[in-house]
Structures are given as C-alpha cells and as structure tokens.
Motif scaffolding. Structure first.
Motif, short mmCIF file in Angstrom:
data_model
loop_
_atom_site.label_atom_id
_atom_site.label_comp_id
_atom_site.label_asym_id
_atom_site.label_seq_id
_atom_site.Cartn_x
_atom_site.Cartn_y
_atom_site.Cartn_z
N VAL A 1 0.87 -1.18 0.00
CA VAL A 1 0.00 0.00 0.00
C VAL A 1 0.91 1.23 0.00
CG1 VAL A 1 -1.66 1.33 1.35
CG2 VAL A 1 -1.92 -1.15 1.16
N THR B 1 -2.95 -6.99 5.06
CA THR B 1 -3.55 -8.08 4.28
C THR B 1 -3.80 -7.68 2.82
OG1 THR B 1 -5.83 -7.47 4.76
CG2 THR B 1 -4.75 -8.89 6.37
N ARG B 2 -3.41 -6.47 2.46
CA ARG B 2 -3.63 -5.98 1.08
C ARG B 2 -5.10 -6.09 0.70
NH1 ARG B 2 1.69 -6.80 2.91
NH2 ARG B 2 3.20 -6.42 1.25
N CYS B 3 -5.97 -5.81 1.68
CA CYS B 3 -7.41 -5.90 1.40
C CYS B 3 -7.89 -4.73 0.55
CB CYS B 3 -8.20 -5.96 2.70
SG CYS B 3 -8.09 -4.47 3.72
N VAL C 1 -0.67 -1.31 11.39
CA VAL C 1 0.26 -1.25 10.25
C VAL C 1 0.26 0.11 9.56
CG1 VAL C 1 -0.09 -3.74 9.87
CG2 VAL C 1 -1.30 -2.10 8.42
N LEU C 2 -0.79 0.90 9.79
CA LEU C 2 -0.86 2.23 9.16
C LEU C 2 -0.14 3.31 9.98
CD1 LEU C 2 -4.52 1.99 7.89
CD2 LEU C 2 -2.58 2.56 6.44
N PRO D 1 -8.32 -3.92 9.32
CA PRO D 1 -8.42 -4.99 10.31
C PRO D 1 -7.18 -5.08 11.20
CG PRO D 1 -7.95 -5.91 8.15
CD PRO D 1 -8.19 -4.44 7.94
S1 SF4 Z 1 -4.70 -2.87 2.71
FE1 SF4 Z 1 -6.13 -3.55 4.35
S2 SF4 Z 1 -4.78 -4.43 5.90
FE2 SF4 Z 1 -3.47 -3.22 4.56
S3 SF4 Z 1 -3.33 -1.21 5.55
FE3 SF4 Z 1 -5.05 -1.11 4.09
S4 SF4 Z 1 -6.88 -1.65 5.29
FE4 SF4 Z 1 -5.08 -2.27 6.48
#
Ligand code: SF4
Ligand code: SF4
Length: 257
Positions: free
Chosen positions: A196, A236-238, A218-219, A214
């Motif tokens: 991301v 999780t690369r969601c 990580v942010l 989730p």
């Molecule tokens: S891609 Fe999903 S897990 Fe990764 S930082 Fe964004 S919301 Fe969080």
C-alpha cells in the motif's frame, strides 16, 4: 466515480467459496481443499501445509515441493497475507462478524498482531514433537472443507464459537492474533514488493483508514512518520483503506520505495 477494490475482492472471495463447495453440486473443476488441491489439473499445495507435513513426518515430500514453491512465489508477488483477505473463507466470515459487532456495539478488544507468528512457530514445533499435522485437523478452513465434502457438520460448532467470540469479545481475534497461516504469510508479506502506497502530502489525518483496517497498527508508520509505503507483513492488502480514503492519499505500489 472512483475505482473501488472491495467489489473485486468480494467477487474473488465468493468465487473461492463456490469452488470449494463445487463438489457438492457434482462439479469437478476443483478437487481437495485450500491446503492441497487441484485446479484445472494443476496441483496447488499451501506452503504452510507443506511445512507442517514435512515437520510432522520428518520426511521431505518432494512431490509437494514444486507446487508449494509455486504458491509461495505467487503470494510473494501478491503481498503475503493477500491470502487472508482475498482467498481465506474464514476472513470473509470474520469480516461479517466484525460488521455485526459494530452494529451491536459489542466487544472490540484487540490482541497483539505478533500472536499469529507465535502461533505459526508453536504449530511447527507441535508437528515436530507429536508427528501430527495438528492445524490441518483443527483449522477452521479444514473443518469447513470437511463439512462441505463429507457433510461432517458438528465441528462447525467450533466455528460458530469463534464467530460468537469475535462478535461479543475480541475484534478479528482469529486473523489478527491466532491463525498460524496468517503468521506464515506475514513473513512473506514483509519482503513482498506489492505494498500500500502512502502520499503524505495528500493526507488530512482524518483517520478513516485506521477505522476500516483490520490490522490498524500497520498504518501507524506512514501516518506518523510519513513513510511512503505500508511495509508491515501484517497488512492483508485488502484495499479497504484505499477505498475509504477521501483524498486518494493511499494507493498501490508494485515495487519497493
Ligand atoms: S490494505 Fe487492508 S490491511 Fe493493509 S493497511 Fe489497508 S486496510 Fe489495512
Ligand atoms: S483516510 Fe486518507 S486522508 Fe484520512 S488519515 Fe488515512 S490516508 Fe490520511
């Protein structure tokens, strides 16, 4: 209208569930489960299942190696825990449980993200000591797959318990802190080039991205120290943070920065 990732991800998630359930309807596109299966004649072995089998049997099962390496390579390119948010049916279930939890205003405790890596290490050690690939028996994916394939419905009570805990006590506890498969893929996610991206000059610090993430920890590095990418293997690369960001400060990078 801005492009959104979530409809594509939901389509893929539901497609995977349909593939797993397809033998129930007499279809033969996919055989096996997410640990070891065959799709259009191609053998696909989950690398974590391969590690468990090797640790338990103390025998290097060469026939599974090529497909485990193939799957590892695919998830390395796609970001590691991409498996969790795009493929794993349990993640889909816990996403829905989290929505119910939000609606009811219940629970909401969170536990450390490092739990998945401890769980991964403990599972491998138990496999070595007992000679049993334990997680293959106890995993929610395995239980669900067996329920579908052999109509063994009773173990689904374990999954119902997990969903109840997620709604009433701890948010996303399975995916955040317990699942050893997530632990395995988090190691891969740390070195994956797909990340991301974060453009700090566009960010207004509104905090919407951390509300939907989730694994919101990580942010923190991009938001607080202006790092240009989310580098944690637990991402999780969601794509939910990218979808929600009102200023398009978040996006996709396909290489390291
Ligand atoms: S891609 Fe999903 S897990 Fe990764 S930082 Fe964004 S919301 Fe969080
Ligand atoms: S949603 Fe976008 S603007 Fe808001 S804090 Fe996150 S990155 Fe910044």
């Amino acid at each position: 209208m801005n492009f959104k990732w979530w409809p594509i991800r939901r389509f893929v998630q539901l497609g995977i569930v349909t593939l797993i359930a397809s033998p129930l309807f007499g279809l033969t596109i996919f055989h096996g489960n997410l640990s070891a299966g065959e799709l259009f004649g191609i053998n696909l072995s989950d690398p974590f299942a391969f590690l468990q089998a090797t640790a338990a049997s103390k025998v290097f099962i060469a026939s599974f190696l090529a497909s485990a390496v193939l799957v590892t390579g695919i998830y390395f390119m796609l970001g590691g825990r991409t498996f969790c948010s795009w493929v794993c049916p349990v993640y889909l279930l816990t996403e829905w449980a989290d929505r119910l939890r939000s609606r009811f205003g219940t629970g909401g405790r969170t536990f450390s993200l490092s739990g998945v890596r401890w769980s991964f290490s403990a599972t491998i050690i138990i496999c070595v000591l007992t000679g049993v690939p334990l997680f293959e028996i106890l995993s929610p994916i395995g239980i669900t797959t067996r329920a579908v394939m052999f109509k063994a419905w009773q173990p689904l009570l374990l999954i119902l318990s997990l969903v109840t805990i997620e709604i009433s006590i701890a948010r996303r506890v399975w995916c955040r802190s317990l699942c050893p498969v997530g632990g395995f893929y988090s190691f891969l996610g740390r070195i994956s080039p797909l990340r991301v991206a974060f453009a700090h000059h566009l960010c207004t610090q509104c905090g919407e991205c951390t509300k939907v993430c989730p694994v919101e920890e990580v942010l923190e590095p991009p938001l607080t120290t202006h790092k240009p990418q989310v580098t944690s293997g637990d991402c999780t690369r969601c794509g939910d943070c990218i979808d929600i960001c009102p200023t398009q400060a978040l996006g996709v990078d396909i290489w390291y920065k």
